[in-house]
Scaffold this motif. Structure first.
Motif, PDB file in Angstrom:
ATOM      1  N   ILE A   1       0.855  -1.184   0.000  1.00 10.96           N
ATOM      2  CA  ILE A   1       0.000   0.000   0.000  1.00 10.96           C
ATOM      3  C   ILE A   1       0.893   1.236   0.000  1.00 10.96           C
ATOM      4  CG2 ILE A   1      -1.815   1.251   1.224  1.00 10.96           C
ATOM      5  CD1 ILE A   1      -2.703  -1.400   2.415  1.00 10.96           C
ATOM      6  N   LYS A   2       0.658   2.127  -0.974  1.00  9.45           N
ATOM      7  CA  LYS A   2       1.463   3.336  -1.117  1.00  9.45           C
ATOM      8  C   LYS A   2       0.548   4.551  -1.192  1.00  9.45           C
ATOM      9  CE  LYS A   2       4.686   0.914  -4.263  1.00  9.45           C
ATOM     10  NZ  LYS A   2       5.241   0.944  -5.640  1.00  9.45           N
ATOM     11  N   THR A   3       0.989   5.662  -0.646  1.00 15.54           N
ATOM     12  CA  THR A   3       0.262   6.906  -0.878  1.00 15.54           C
ATOM     13  C   THR A   3       0.273   7.199  -2.378  1.00 15.54           C
ATOM     14  OG1 THR A   3       2.295   8.168  -0.476  1.00 15.54           O
ATOM     15  CG2 THR A   3       0.786   7.876   1.383  1.00 15.54           C
ATOM     16  N   ARG A   4      -0.829   7.754  -2.860  1.00 10.86           N
ATOM     17  CA  ARG A   4      -0.903   8.029  -4.296  1.00 10.86           C
ATOM     18  C   ARG A   4       0.100   9.088  -4.730  1.00 10.86           C
ATOM     19  NH1 ARG A   4      -7.009   7.922  -6.757  1.00 10.86           N
ATOM     20  NH2 ARG A   4      -5.833   8.910  -8.458  1.00 10.86           N
ATOM     21  N   ARG A   5       0.436  10.009  -3.826  1.00 16.24           N
ATOM     22  CA  ARG A   5       1.306  11.121  -4.179  1.00 16.24           C
ATOM     23  C   ARG A   5       2.440  11.261  -3.159  1.00 16.24           C
ATOM     24  NH1 ARG A   5      -1.582  14.349  -7.882  1.00 16.24           N
ATOM     25  NH2 ARG A   5      -0.124  16.069  -7.586  1.00 16.24           N
ATOM     26  N   ASP A   6       3.559  11.822  -3.617  1.00 20.63           N
ATOM     27  CA  ASP A   6       4.642  12.330  -2.761  1.00 20.63           C
ATOM     28  C   ASP A   6       5.606  11.299  -2.200  1.00 20.63           C
ATOM     29  OD1 ASP A   6       3.638  14.877  -3.135  1.00 20.63           O
ATOM     30  OD2 ASP A   6       2.425  14.817  -1.301  1.00 20.63           O
ATOM     31  N   GLY A   7       5.385  10.019  -2.343  1.00 19.33           N
ATOM     32  CA  GLY A   7       6.320   9.050  -1.797  1.00 19.33           C
ATOM     33  C   GLY A   7       7.554   8.892  -2.679  1.00 19.33           C
ATOM     34  N   TYR A   8       8.697   8.605  -2.055  1.00 22.47           N
ATOM     35  CA  TYR A   8       9.926   8.313  -2.797  1.00 22.47           C
ATOM     36  C   TYR A   8      10.884   7.602  -1.863  1.00 22.47           C
ATOM     37  CZ  TYR A   8      11.996  12.235  -0.253  1.00 22.47           C
ATOM     38  OH  TYR A   8      12.443  13.061   0.748  1.00 22.47           O
ATOM     39  N   ASP A   9      11.847   6.870  -2.440  1.00 21.95           N
ATOM     40  CA  ASP A   9      12.874   6.161  -1.677  1.00 21.95           C
ATOM     41  C   ASP A   9      12.273   5.334  -0.543  1.00 21.95           C
ATOM     42  OD1 ASP A   9      14.925   7.033  -3.263  1.00 21.95           O
ATOM     43  OD2 ASP A   9      15.577   8.642  -1.930  1.00 21.95           O
ATOM     44  N   GLY A  10      11.180   4.626  -0.846  1.00 23.95           N
ATOM     45  CA  GLY A  10      10.583   3.733   0.144  1.00 23.95           C
ATOM     46  C   GLY A  10       9.693   4.414   1.161  1.00 23.95           C
ATOM     47  N   LYS A  11       9.547   5.735   1.076  1.00 23.66           N
ATOM     48  CA  LYS A  11       8.699   6.457   2.029  1.00 23.66           C
ATOM     49  C   LYS A  11       7.247   6.393   1.575  1.00 23.66           C
ATOM     50  CE  LYS A  11      12.389   9.686   3.313  1.00 23.66           C
ATOM     51  NZ  LYS A  11      13.448   9.042   2.515  1.00 23.66           N
ATOM     52  N   GLY A  12       6.318   6.483   2.543  1.00 27.38           N
ATOM     53  CA  GLY A  12       4.896   6.523   2.213  1.00 27.38           C
ATOM     54  C   GLY A  12       4.344   5.211   1.722  1.00 27.38           C
ATOM     55  N   GLN A  13       4.865   4.085   2.234  1.00 29.53           N
ATOM     56  CA  GLN A  13       4.356   2.778   1.815  1.00 29.53           C
ATOM     57  C   GLN A  13       4.575   1.743   2.903  1.00 29.53           C
ATOM     58  OE1 GLN A  13       7.420   0.659  -1.041  1.00 29.53           O
ATOM     59  NE2 GLN A  13       7.265   2.817  -1.630  1.00 29.53           N
ATOM     60  N   ALA A  14       3.758   0.696   2.861  1.00 25.14           N
ATOM     61  CA  ALA A  14       3.868  -0.389   3.840  1.00 25.14           C
ATOM     62  C   ALA A  14       3.129  -1.604   3.301  1.00 25.14           C
ATOM     63  CB  ALA A  14       3.295   0.024   5.197  1.00 25.14           C
ATOM     64  N   TRP A  15       3.555  -2.786   3.769  1.00 27.02           N
ATOM     65  CA  TRP A  15       2.917  -4.037   3.372  1.00 27.02           C
ATOM     66  C   TRP A  15       1.749  -4.357   4.296  1.00 27.02           C
ATOM     67  CZ3 TRP A  15       4.061  -6.736  -0.960  1.00 27.02           C
ATOM     68  CH2 TRP A  15       5.260  -6.445  -1.604  1.00 27.02           C
ATOM     69  N   ALA A  16       0.770  -5.079   3.765  1.00 30.84           N
ATOM     70  CA  ALA A  16      -0.358  -5.573   4.559  1.00 30.84           C
ATOM     71  C   ALA A  16      -0.679  -6.986   4.106  1.00 30.84           C
ATOM     72  CB  ALA A  16      -1.579  -4.676   4.395  1.00 30.84           C
ATOM     73  N   SER A  17      -0.970  -7.866   5.067  1.00 32.68           N
ATOM     74  CA  SER A  17      -1.209  -9.282   4.760  1.00 32.68           C
ATOM     75  C   SER A  17      -2.666  -9.686   4.893  1.00 32.68           C
ATOM     76  CB  SER A  17      -0.347 -10.168   5.677  1.00 32.68           C
ATOM     77  OG  SER A  17       1.026  -9.918   5.446  1.00 32.68           O
ATOM     78  N   SER A  18      -3.533  -8.754   5.248  1.00 31.96           N
ATOM     79  CA  SER A  18      -4.955  -9.066   5.406  1.00 31.96           C
ATOM     80  C   SER A  18      -5.757  -7.795   5.218  1.00 31.96           C
ATOM     81  CB  SER A  18      -5.220  -9.639   6.802  1.00 31.96           C
ATOM     82  OG  SER A  18      -5.039  -8.634   7.791  1.00 31.96           O
ATOM     83  N   PRO A  19      -7.067  -7.921   4.940  1.00 30.24           N
ATOM     84  CA  PRO A  19      -7.900  -6.714   4.828  1.00 30.24           C
ATOM     85  C   PRO A  19      -7.863  -5.858   6.088  1.00 30.24           C
ATOM     86  CG  PRO A  19      -9.037  -8.591   3.870  1.00 30.24           C
ATOM     87  CD  PRO A  19      -7.815  -9.141   4.536  1.00 30.24           C
ATOM     88  N   GLU A  20      -7.840  -6.503   7.250  1.00 33.53           N
ATOM     89  CA  GLU A  20      -7.814  -5.747   8.500  1.00 33.53           C
ATOM     90  C   GLU A  20      -6.511  -4.957   8.627  1.00 33.53           C
ATOM     91  OE1 GLU A  20     -10.583  -8.978   8.499  1.00 33.53           O
ATOM     92  OE2 GLU A  20      -8.386  -9.035   8.245  1.00 33.53           O
ATOM     93  N   ALA A  21      -5.416  -5.608   8.270  1.00 35.98           N
ATOM     94  CA  ALA A  21      -4.127  -4.917   8.324  1.00 35.98           C
ATOM     95  C   ALA A  21      -4.073  -3.774   7.317  1.00 35.98           C
ATOM     96  CB  ALA A  21      -2.996  -5.909   8.066  1.00 35.98           C
ATOM     97  N   ALA A  22      -4.713  -3.958   6.169  1.00 33.25           N
ATOM     98  CA  ALA A  22      -4.728  -2.914   5.152  1.00 33.25           C
ATOM     99  C   ALA A  22      -5.438  -1.662   5.661  1.00 33.25           C
ATOM    100  CB  ALA A  22      -5.395  -3.423   3.884  1.00 33.25           C
ATOM    101  N   ALA A  23      -6.529  -1.851   6.378  1.00 33.03           N
ATOM    102  CA  ALA A  23      -7.240  -0.700   6.945  1.00 33.03           C
ATOM    103  C   ALA A  23      -6.350   0.048   7.927  1.00 33.03           C
ATOM    104  CB  ALA A  23      -8.519  -1.176   7.628  1.00 33.03           C
ATOM    105  N   GLU A  24      -5.577  -0.701   8.713  1.00 38.33           N
ATOM    106  CA  GLU A  24      -4.672  -0.065   9.667  1.00 38.33           C
ATOM    107  C   GLU A  24      -3.537   0.664   8.951  1.00 38.33           C
ATOM    108  OE1 GLU A  24      -3.359  -3.117  12.295  1.00 38.33           O
ATOM    109  OE2 GLU A  24      -5.367  -3.484  13.141  1.00 38.33           O
ATOM    110  N   VAL A  25      -3.006   0.059   7.893  1.00 38.22           N
ATOM    111  CA  VAL A  25      -1.941   0.704   7.129  1.00 38.22           C
ATOM    112  C   VAL A  25      -2.444   2.004   6.517  1.00 38.22           C
ATOM    113  CG1 VAL A  25      -0.535   0.534   5.032  1.00 38.22           C
ATOM    114  CG2 VAL A  25      -0.595  -1.370   6.663  1.00 38.22           C
ATOM    115  N   PHE A  26      -3.660   1.984   5.995  1.00 39.46           N
ATOM    116  CA  PHE A  26      -4.240   3.197   5.412  1.00 39.46           C
ATOM    117  C   PHE A  26      -4.185   4.339   6.416  1.00 39.46           C
ATOM    118  CE2 PHE A  26      -7.659   6.176   4.642  1.00 39.46           C
ATOM    119  CZ  PHE A  26      -7.573   6.406   3.278  1.00 39.46           C
TER     120      PHE A  26
END
Length: 357
Positions: free
Chosen positions: A146-171
């Protein structure tokens, strides 16, 4: 566009290390460079003819830049879109153009464009709420990035999620901003192609580089990468589709995933000179910075053949303190960016270690 004569001024939005190396390349071809950057001591400010120290969207500074420049280009993609609109209204050519910038600034727009242009990517879905991120993760069936649509670079603004619940938390952890949810790419290595296109549509691509990242930041690029003739041809086709689809002028960086069957997926594009193209400074007939200046100035593109094998290593943070040892290596070519403060993860320079083809 009528080719700019030596002695003309090229404007550059951005005064970081890429702007610095562009200014040095422009000077070799006889151009003056005017930099617009809000930092009073930015790296490019000490190697250009003029530094306009102002915000990127400052109307007065942009008007002054437009008056003196035969063309304006940029060193990074997060320049406010309004700045390009102002320059275009003032009648100065801008390369690359506003369309390329808009596509590269939004990851959903970028992947949608790539697929429409015939440059395949991983499966993806946009999400603008925790619930939408969870639904997209369920639809993609498995671990997602999951990555922010804008402004991320060099690995910033992103994270992995392994389930729908985790994805909501990452958001939520990414600030509750709109995101893109991406399926993982089953790649065996990361490659990149640096390509250029001129105002008349001529294009050229450098040999591919193989890249190794650490903590989301490029660590090593080795070029020319060992690829088949078919892979080299396909990378060139992908580059041509992207350049033509964007009506692009200048150098572009295209990051590729090589799959187990040898085919490619496009990870992302950068509408500028690119970190993985630094090897060209000591390993190609024309380096990427001169090629970009040639393209935006309306000059013929230079030859792109490799003349040496190069391993480019980024120097991050305190690793730049090894400059004396690196400078003593007989096959090393050191490129330092003139940044005053070394911080963890900050790009302070790079070294190209050169060997015969």
């Amino acid at each position: 566009m009528t080719p700019l004569a030596p002695g003309s001024t090229i404007g550059i939005l951005g005064g970081g290390q890429l702007g610095r190396m562009l200014a040095l390349a422009a000077a070799r071809l006889g151009f003056d460079v005017a930099i617009l950057d809000p930092e009073p001591d930015c790296p490019a400010s000490r190697v250009c003819a003029l530094h306009l120290c102002a915000a990127y969207d400052d109307p007065e500074a942009l008007a002054r830049l437009a008056r003196m420049s035969g063309v304006v280009t940029l060193e990074f993609e997060n320049v406010p879109a309004g700045a390009l609109d102002i320059l275009i209204r003032l009648g100065v050519p801008v390369a690359p153009g506003a369309h390329a910038l808009a596509v590269a600034q939004d990851r959903v727009e970028e992947k949608s464009f790539l697929n429409a242009a015939g440059a395949p990517t991983v499966a993806f879905a946009p999400a603008d709420s925790p619930e939408a991120a969870a639904r997209a993760t369920a639809e993609l069936r498995g671990r997602v990035l999951i990555k922010t649509r804008r402004d991320g670079y060099d690995g910033k603004g992103q994270a992995w999620a392994s389930s729908p619940e985790a994805a909501a938390e990452v958001f939520l952890s990414l600030g509750g901003r709109p995101v893109i949810v991406e399926a993982p790419a089953p790649f065996r290595r990361e490659l990149s192609v640096i390509a250029a296109r001129g105002w008349s549509g001529e294009s050229a691509a450098f040999p591919l580089a193989e890249n190794v990242h650490r903590n989301g930041i490029l660590h090593l690029s080795s070029a020319p990468a060992v690829v088949t003739a078919g892979q080299a041809t396909e990378a060139g086709r992908i580059a041509d589709r992207i350049l033509s689809g964007l009506d692009y002028v200048g150098v572009i960086g295209i990051e590729l995933f090589e799959l187990e069957d040898g085919s490619f997926l496009v990870n992302e594009i950068a509408p500028r000179v690119h970190n993985s193209g630094h090897w060209t400074q000591d390993g190609a007939a024309t380096d990427q910075f001169e090629q970009h200046i040639r393209a935006v100035a309306g000059w013929p593109l230079g030859p792109v053949a490799a003349r040496a094998r190069v391993e480019m290593e980024n120097l991050l943070g305190d690793s730049v303190q090894d400059w004396t040892a690196i400078a003593g290596e007989p096959n090393a070519r050191l490129h330092l960016y003139g940044k005053r403060e070394a911080r963890e993860g900050r790009k302070m320079g790079h070294v190209n270690r050169v060997s015969p083809l």
